[in-house]
Scaffold this active site. Sequence first.
Site, short mmCIF file in Angstrom:
data_model
loop_
_atom_site.label_atom_id
_atom_site.label_comp_id
_atom_site.label_asym_id
_atom_site.label_seq_id
_atom_site.Cartn_x
_atom_site.Cartn_y
_atom_site.Cartn_z
N HIS A 1 28.52 20.75 1.44
CA HIS A 1 29.57 21.62 1.98
C HIS A 1 29.23 23.11 1.89
O HIS A 1 30.12 23.94 1.97
CB HIS A 1 30.91 21.31 1.30
CG HIS A 1 31.42 19.93 1.62
ND1 HIS A 1 32.37 19.27 0.87
CD2 HIS A 1 31.09 19.09 2.62
CE1 HIS A 1 32.60 18.07 1.40
NE2 HIS A 1 31.83 17.94 2.46
N SER B 1 37.55 12.65 -5.22
CA SER B 1 38.63 11.76 -4.76
C SER B 1 38.15 10.86 -3.62
O SER B 1 38.87 9.97 -3.20
CB SER B 1 39.81 12.61 -4.27
OG SER B 1 39.39 13.44 -3.20
P1 OAD Z 1 39.28 16.61 -5.02
O1 OAD Z 1 40.11 17.73 -5.55
O2 OAD Z 1 39.74 15.92 -3.79
O3 OAD Z 1 39.11 15.50 -6.14
C1 OAD Z 1 38.77 15.85 -7.45
C2 OAD Z 1 38.50 14.59 -8.25
O4 OAD Z 1 38.07 15.01 -9.53
C3 OAD Z 1 39.71 13.68 -8.44
O5 OAD Z 1 39.33 12.33 -8.24
C4 OAD Z 1 40.10 13.92 -9.91
O6 OAD Z 1 40.66 12.77 -10.53
C5 OAD Z 1 38.76 14.25 -10.51
N1 OAD Z 1 38.78 15.06 -11.74
C6 OAD Z 1 39.68 15.99 -12.15
N2 OAD Z 1 39.30 16.52 -13.33
C7 OAD Z 1 38.12 15.93 -13.66
C8 OAD Z 1 37.21 16.06 -14.74
N3 OAD Z 1 37.41 16.91 -15.76
N4 OAD Z 1 36.10 15.29 -14.74
C9 OAD Z 1 35.85 14.43 -13.73
N5 OAD Z 1 36.68 14.25 -12.69
C10 OAD Z 1 37.79 15.00 -12.65
O7 OAD Z 1 37.78 17.19 -4.85
P2 OAD Z 1 36.58 16.60 -3.98
O8 OAD Z 1 36.61 15.12 -3.94
O9 OAD Z 1 35.35 17.28 -4.47
O10 OAD Z 1 35.50 20.54 0.94
O11 OAD Z 1 36.93 17.17 -2.56
C11 OAD Z 1 36.04 16.98 -1.48
C12 OAD Z 1 36.07 18.16 -0.56
O12 OAD Z 1 37.41 18.45 -0.19
C13 OAD Z 1 35.59 19.46 -1.18
O13 OAD Z 1 34.17 19.58 -1.17
C14 OAD Z 1 36.22 20.50 -0.32
C15 OAD Z 1 37.59 19.88 -0.16
O14 OAD Z 1 38.26 20.15 1.01
C16 OAD Z 1 35.46 21.68 1.65
O15 OAD Z 1 36.03 22.69 1.31
C17 OAD Z 1 34.63 21.57 2.89
#
Ligand code: OAD
Length: 229
Positions: free
Chosen positions: A104, A172
Amino acid sequence: MKKIVVLTGAGMSAQSGISTFRDSGGLWENHPVRQVASVEGWYSDPKLMLSFYNQRRTDLKKAKPNKGHLILAGLEQFFDIGIVTQNVDDLHERAGSTRILHLHGELTKARSSENPDLITEIGYEPVHWGDKAADGTQLRPHIVWFGEPVPEMSKAIQWTREAEIMIVVGTSLAVYPAAGLIDYASGNTPLFLIDPKPAPVRRNHLHTITEKAVEGLEKLEKILIDNYL
Ligand code: OAD
């Protein structure tokens, strides 16, 4: 050396003090995605977008890699590791990992608003309205916004297909095409999923570690060294 591919998301950097997106209190709660992470947002209010990413860069400058980032970097002594991250921070690099794909984009780079290949390093400096790329167009953050292609995806698919072990940390799995990567891992490839609230994944050889990134990777490091060297 066994090949490992690691898919990381915002949860990987949460213990470094960087907000996730979709958790309660996450970035998308106060900043509508359409406004700050879509092509339409850039056309309708570019100054707001620049200031959003300037703030992210300021926050990143203060953050440090956490122990989870350091464990992944240290595992390069024993395994051939490729990190595919959805994160736009540079914490994997600062921890010492050497093979990283940023699906990203990267906060520490900016690019021409017309030529996606004209990229410059900006570190943690702000980008202002009126700052120009070498081709004379407005500089924009080097971030993949919703509605844009994901150029690193084909390499990420190749790394995933070749992997003998897959690790997924802190995502997520809500955003495609990144979330679809796990489907490219061979059916026999063990998949370790680390997340305090793991996404519902169904497949063979799935090992879910319901922990935060640091604690989960501490456990997994031992499992890998004891069982997969
Ligand atoms: P999300 O915010 O959707 O998901 C975060 C994940 O991290 C969730 O499953 C939480 O349960 C988990 N989490 C929270 N705290 C944690 C910790 N201390 N250790 C491990 N896990 C933890 O973020 P992403 O899946 O990264 O894209 O989101 C994907 C994309 O959506 C991002 O790259 C961004 C966003 O829109 C763009 O901006 C293009």
